[in-house]
Design a protein around this motif. Structure first.
Motif, PDB file in Angstrom:
ATOM      1  N   PHE A 375       4.482   1.016  -2.721  1.00 10.86           N
ATOM      2  CA  PHE A 375       4.107   1.677  -1.477  1.00 10.86           C
ATOM      3  C   PHE A 375       2.737   2.348  -1.601  1.00 10.86           C
ATOM      4  CE2 PHE A 375       8.675   1.419  -0.566  1.00 10.86           C
ATOM      5  CZ  PHE A 375       8.636   0.962   0.739  1.00 10.86           C
ATOM      6  N   VAL A 376       2.514   3.001  -2.745  1.00  6.07           N
ATOM      7  CA  VAL A 376       1.247   3.690  -2.968  1.00  6.07           C
ATOM      8  C   VAL A 376       0.102   2.685  -2.976  1.00  6.07           C
ATOM      9  CG1 VAL A 376      -0.075   5.101  -4.594  1.00  6.07           C
ATOM     10  CG2 VAL A 376       2.357   5.560  -4.242  1.00  6.07           C
ATOM     11  N   TYR A 377       0.320   1.546  -3.600  1.00  4.66           N
ATOM     12  CA  TYR A 377      -0.744   0.551  -3.687  1.00  4.66           C
ATOM     13  C   TYR A 377      -1.064  -0.047  -2.325  1.00  4.66           C
ATOM     14  CZ  TYR A 377      -3.552  -3.327  -5.407  1.00  4.66           C
ATOM     15  OH  TYR A 377      -4.583  -4.214  -5.634  1.00  4.66           O
ATOM     16  N   ARG A 378      -0.027  -0.304  -1.511  1.00  6.63           N
ATOM     17  CA  ARG A 378      -0.286  -0.861  -0.179  1.00  6.63           C
ATOM     18  C   ARG A 378      -1.023   0.151   0.699  1.00  6.63           C
ATOM     19  NH1 ARG A 378      -0.380  -5.594  -2.041  1.00  6.63           N
ATOM     20  NH2 ARG A 378       1.628  -6.369  -2.804  1.00  6.63           N
ATOM     21  N   ALA A 379      -0.670   1.425   0.552  1.00  6.37           N
ATOM     22  CA  ALA A 379      -1.397   2.448   1.298  1.00  6.37           C
ATOM     23  C   ALA A 379      -2.849   2.533   0.825  1.00  6.37           C
ATOM     24  CB  ALA A 379      -0.709   3.804   1.150  1.00  6.37           C
ATOM     25  N   THR A 380      -3.052   2.376  -0.491  1.00  3.28           N
ATOM     26  CA  THR A 380      -4.400   2.353  -1.047  1.00  3.28           C
ATOM     27  C   THR A 380      -5.203   1.202  -0.454  1.00  3.28           C
ATOM     28  OG1 THR A 380      -3.833   3.442  -3.142  1.00  3.28           O
ATOM     29  CG2 THR A 380      -5.720   1.954  -3.171  1.00  3.28           C
ATOM     30  N   GLN A 381      -4.588   0.028  -0.349  1.00  5.25           N
ATOM     31  CA  GLN A 381      -5.267  -1.124   0.239  1.00  5.25           C
ATOM     32  C   GLN A 381      -5.625  -0.863   1.705  1.00  5.25           C
ATOM     33  OE1 GLN A 381      -2.346  -4.220  -0.642  1.00  5.25           O
ATOM     34  NE2 GLN A 381      -3.805  -5.156  -2.072  1.00  5.25           N
ATOM     35  N   TYR A 382      -4.747  -0.180   2.410  1.00  2.62           N
ATOM     36  CA  TYR A 382      -4.998   0.126   3.819  1.00  2.62           C
ATOM     37  C   TYR A 382      -6.279   0.945   3.974  1.00  2.62           C
ATOM     38  CZ  TYR A 382      -4.585   2.457   8.346  1.00  2.62           C
ATOM     39  OH  TYR A 382      -4.855   2.956   9.592  1.00  2.62           O
ATOM     40  N   ASN A 420      -6.219  12.250  -8.784  1.00  4.20           N
ATOM     41  CA  ASN A 420      -6.544  11.048  -8.033  1.00  4.20           C
ATOM     42  C   ASN A 420      -7.109  11.421  -6.662  1.00  4.20           C
ATOM     43  OD1 ASN A 420      -5.373   9.085  -9.968  1.00  4.20           O
ATOM     44  ND2 ASN A 420      -3.467  10.096  -9.415  1.00  4.20           N
ATOM     45  N   LEU A 421      -7.569  10.422  -5.943  1.00 11.86           N
ATOM     46  CA  LEU A 421      -8.086  10.646  -4.594  1.00 11.86           C
ATOM     47  C   LEU A 421      -6.952  10.391  -3.603  1.00 11.86           C
ATOM     48  CD1 LEU A 421     -11.043  11.460  -3.952  1.00 11.86           C
ATOM     49  CD2 LEU A 421     -11.357   9.169  -3.022  1.00 11.86           C
ATOM     50  N   ASP A 422      -5.926  11.252  -3.648  1.00 10.31           N
ATOM     51  CA  ASP A 422      -4.773  11.056  -2.773  1.00 10.31           C
ATOM     52  C   ASP A 422      -4.093  12.384  -2.454  1.00 10.31           C
ATOM     53  OD1 ASP A 422      -3.531  11.669  -5.164  1.00 10.31           O
ATOM     54  OD2 ASP A 422      -2.189   9.946  -5.180  1.00 10.31           O
ATOM     55  N   TYR A 423      -3.207  12.318  -1.461  1.00 11.33           N
ATOM     56  CA  TYR A 423      -2.471  13.502  -1.008  1.00 11.33           C
ATOM     57  C   TYR A 423      -1.747  14.188  -2.159  1.00 11.33           C
ATOM     58  CZ  TYR A 423      -2.833  12.482   4.056  1.00 11.33           C
ATOM     59  OH  TYR A 423      -3.269  12.295   5.346  1.00 11.33           O
ATOM     60  N   ARG A 479       1.022   3.145   5.024  1.00 15.91           N
ATOM     61  CA  ARG A 479       0.104   4.205   5.423  1.00 15.91           C
ATOM     62  C   ARG A 479       0.828   5.300   6.210  1.00 15.91           C
ATOM     63  NH1 ARG A 479      -1.878   5.626  10.973  1.00 15.91           N
ATOM     64  NH2 ARG A 479      -3.474   7.194  10.510  1.00 15.91           N
ATOM     65  N   LEU A 480       1.872   4.931   6.973  1.00 12.27           N
ATOM     66  CA  LEU A 480       2.603   5.934   7.754  1.00 12.27           C
ATOM     67  C   LEU A 480       3.257   6.967   6.846  1.00 12.27           C
ATOM     68  CD1 LEU A 480       4.320   3.655  10.424  1.00 12.27           C
ATOM     69  CD2 LEU A 480       2.328   5.148  10.743  1.00 12.27           C
ATOM     70  N   LEU A 481       3.582   6.560   5.614  1.00 11.63           N
ATOM     71  CA  LEU A 481       4.244   7.468   4.677  1.00 11.63           C
ATOM     72  C   LEU A 481       3.261   8.081   3.683  1.00 11.63           C
ATOM     73  CD1 LEU A 481       7.423   5.319   3.860  1.00 11.63           C
ATOM     74  CD2 LEU A 481       7.183   7.126   5.573  1.00 11.63           C
ATOM     75  N   SER A 482       1.970   7.810   3.864  1.00 10.52           N
ATOM     76  CA  SER A 482       0.985   8.251   2.874  1.00 10.52           C
ATOM     77  C   SER A 482       1.000   9.754   2.606  1.00 10.52           C
ATOM     78  CB  SER A 482      -0.419   7.799   3.292  1.00 10.52           C
ATOM     79  OG  SER A 482      -0.771   8.298   4.558  1.00 10.52           O
ATOM     80  N   PRO A 483       1.263  10.627   3.588  1.00 12.80           N
ATOM     81  CA  PRO A 483       1.256  12.070   3.282  1.00 12.80           C
ATOM     82  C   PRO A 483       2.381  12.509   2.351  1.00 12.80           C
ATOM     83  CG  PRO A 483       0.939  11.690   5.631  1.00 12.80           C
ATOM     84  CD  PRO A 483       1.377  10.398   5.043  1.00 12.80           C
TER      85      PRO A 483
END
Length: 485
Positions: A375-382, A420-423, A479-483
Motif C-alpha cells: 500500500f505504501v509503495y502504491r501511494a508513493t507511485q501516486y 522518510n518523506l511521508d506522513y 493514496r486515500l489511506l496515505s495519511p
C-alpha cells in the motif's frame, strides 16, 4: 413474526457510522487523517475498529514525555566548554550557516538543537563497510556504548554485534540498548538475555514488551543511534540485520546512507539517547540532575562540518524534521535532490516541492522500483506521478532496494537521517536527522546521487501515463489511506 433483516442492517450501519464519527472526532488530528479513518471505520465495520484500536489512537498524554531541563542544561554547558576548547575561528561552512541562519534558528527554537561546529563526518552507503567500522569502534569502547535501533534482528550480523556487546559488558563497559519491538519483530526478549546477564541493559522502546498486544502500534521508535564513549556517533538509515548488508534475496543490494560523526555533534545524539532511555527504562535511569562528564567528554577534534542533530516525534506537535525539510526546499535556488524509500508528502511538503520546481529549481527525487510495503509503495507511485507532471524528475532506483533518506540543496546543505518523506515520519514515528552545513559533504552526497542515477530509470509523465488502469487504480486507492499508512 417476520424478522426485518433490512431494518436491522440499516440500524447496524447507522450505529457503526455514528460510532465512527464519535471515535475519530473525539481526538484532535489533521483533516486528511480524519477522513482517511472515517473511510476505514465506515466501510470496513468491526475490522476497521480493530485496526483503529491498534494503530489509530493517539499517544496518551501520560505517555508523552517532555525534555528534561537538567539534561539540556548539562548539554549546553558541555557544548560551550567544547567550543571554547576548539576555538571559534572561521570555517568555510560558517558562510553557509550565515546564508541559512533561519534554518539554524528554526531548530534551536523548536528542538533546542544547538549548532555543533568542527565535526569530522564520514558518509557510508554500503552496509558491509559501515558495520565493519562500527564494530571496530565498539570493540575500542572504554566507558559506554549506547545503541538505539528500530530493527535489531536475530540473524548473523545481529548475533555478531550482540556477542561483541556481551564481551564489552563483561569487561565493565556500560552497555545500553533500545530496540523497537515492532521493527524488530521476530527478535524476542530472550535474545538479549545473555547481554543482560553480562551486566548490560536492554529495553524495548516505551516498555512495549509485546508487539502483538501493543495498542500503540502506530508510534514506533524509528531512530538509529549509536554512541561510543560519548565521542563517536552514528546516525542514518541502516538498521541491524542481514538484509541491510544485502544478504536477503528479496531485496538484493541494500542502498542506504549513514553517517559517522566525531566531535561535539555526538552530544546531540547522546542527549537524545538519554531522554529516550529514561522514558523507556524507569528502573535503571541515567541521572539527569547531574550528567556524568563521560557522556559528554570534551575533545580536541577540528573537523570541517557544522551540523545540528534534530529529532521529532508524536511527543511534540511541531513536526521539527518536516519543518526542516520544508525550509530546505524553500532555500533551494538551483538544485534540490532527494532520496527516500517512501514518498507520501502531506499538502505542505507537496506544495513546497511543486513551488520549487515551478520556480526553476532542478528538483530530483529518487525512490525504489520495488515495494517492501504494497500500500505504501502504491501511494508513493501516486505522488511520484503527480510530481512528475509538475516537471520534477522522478527516478526509480533499480540496483536493489533504496532505503536512503537524504536531501541535498545547492551543493551546500544536506540532511541525512531516519526520517522518510511521508506522513508516518512526520507525525507518528520517533525520528532523528543530522542537518549538515558543509559544502564538501553536500557535494559528496550529490556525487552519490548522480552515481545512483546510472542504476535508475527516469520516469517521465509519458511513462506514468502508459501504466495500466489497474495499477493506477491501486495507486489512487492507496493514496486515500496515505495519511494513516
Amino acid at each position: 413474526m417476520t424478522i426485518n433483516w433490512y431494518l436491522i442492517f440499516e440500524i447496524i450501519v447507522f450505529i457503526n457510522a455514528a460510532l465512527a464519527f464519535i471515535t475519530v472526532f473525539r481526538e484532535k488530528r489533521d483533516i486528511a487523517a480524519t477522513w482517511a479513518w472515517l473511510i476505514v471505520l465506515v466501510f470496513v465495520p468491526v475490522v476497521g475498529f480493530l485496526a483503529y484500536a491498534f494503530i489509530g489512537r493517539k499517544l496518551p498524554r501520560r505517555q508523552i514525555y517532555r525534555v528534561k531541563n537538567q539534561v539540556r542544561m548539562q548539554l549546553d554547558k558541555r557544548v560551550m566548554q567544547q567550543r571554547t576548547q576548539i576555538g571559534f575561528d572561521h570555517l568555510p561552512a560558517d558562510d553557509v550557516t550565515e546564508e541559512t541562519s533561519s534554518l539554524v534558528s528554526l531548530f534551536v527554537r523548536t528542538d533546542h538543537a544547538f549548532l555543533s561546529r568542527k565535526n569530522r563526518v564520514k558518509i557510508f552507503i554500503d552496509g558491509n563497510s559501515l558495520f565493519h567500522r562500527m564494530i571496530q569502534d565498539i570493540e575500542a569502547a572504554q566507558s559506554s556504548i549506547h545503541i538505539e535501533f528500530y530493527t535489531f534482528y536475530n540473524d548473523k550480523i545481529g548475533n555478531e554485534i550482540l556477542d561483541l556487546l556481551i564481551k564489552k559488558a563483561q569487561s565493565g563497559v556500560e552497555v545500553r540498548v533500545i530496540y523497537d519491538s515492532w521493527g524488530s519483530m521476530g527478535t524476542w526478549r530472550s535474545f538479549f538475555k545473555p547481554l543482560m546477564a553480562a551486566g548490560g541493559h536492554v529495553e524495548p522502546f516505551l516498555a512495549t514488551h509485546s508487539a502483538l498486544l501493543d495498542f500503540r502500534l502506530n508510534f514506533r521508535d524509528h531512530r538509529k543511534i549509536v554512541v561510543v564513549d560519548g565521542k563517536i556517533g552514528y546516525v542514518g538509515g541502516f538498521n541491524i540485520g542481514d538484509q541491510y548488508l544485502g544478504r536477503k534475496e528479496k531485496f538484493g543490494n541494500w542502498r542506504d546512507t549513514h553517517l559517522r560523526i566525531v566531535g561535539s555533534g555526538v552530544f546531540g545524539l547522546q542527549a537524545r539517547f538519554i531522554l529516550d532511555w529514561n522514558v523507556t527504562d524507569k528502573h535503571h535511569p541515567i541521572p539527569t540532575d547531574y550528567v556524568e562528564p563521560k557522556y559528554f567528554p570534551l575533545t580536541k577534534i577540528k573537523g570541517e562540518t557544522n551540523l545540528q542533530i534534530v529529532s521529532s516525534g508524536p511527543d511534540s506537535d511541531l513536526q521539527q524534521i518536516k519543518m526542516g525539510y520544508i525550509r530546505l526546499i524553500q532555500t533551494a535556488q538551483k538544485r534540490l535532490w532527494i532520496q527516500s524509500p517512501y514518498l507520501i508528502p502531506d499538502d505542505s511538503v507537496f506544495d513546497a516541492l511543486r513551488i520549487a520546481s515551478m520556480a526553476g529549481v532542478d528538483v530530483r527525487i529518487m525512490i525504489p522500483n520495488m515495494p517492501d510495503h504494497p500500500f505504501v509503495y502504491r501511494a508513493t507511485q501516486y505522488y511520484a506521478r503527480l510530481l512528475a507532471n509538475d516537471g520534477i524528475k522522478i527516478y526509480f532506483y533499480g540496483n536493489g532496494f533504496l532505503h536512503a533518506k537524504t536531501m541535498v540543496v545547492d551543493s551546500k546543505i544536506a540532511s541525512v537521517g531516519s526520517a522518510n518523506l511521508d506522513y508516518r515520519s512526520f507525525k507518528l514515528n520517533f525520528e532523528i536527522n543530522a542537518f549538515l552545513y558543509d559544502a564538501k559533504l553536500a557535494k559528496e552526497l550529490e556525487d552519490i546521487f548522480e552515481n545512483d542515477v546510472t542504476s535508475s530509470e527516469l520516469m517521465t509523465p509519458e511513462k506514468f501515463a502508459a501504466q495500466s488502469l489497474y495499477l493506477k487504480f491501486k495507486q489512487d486507492a492507496s493514496r486515500l489511506l496515505s495519511p494513516i499508512l
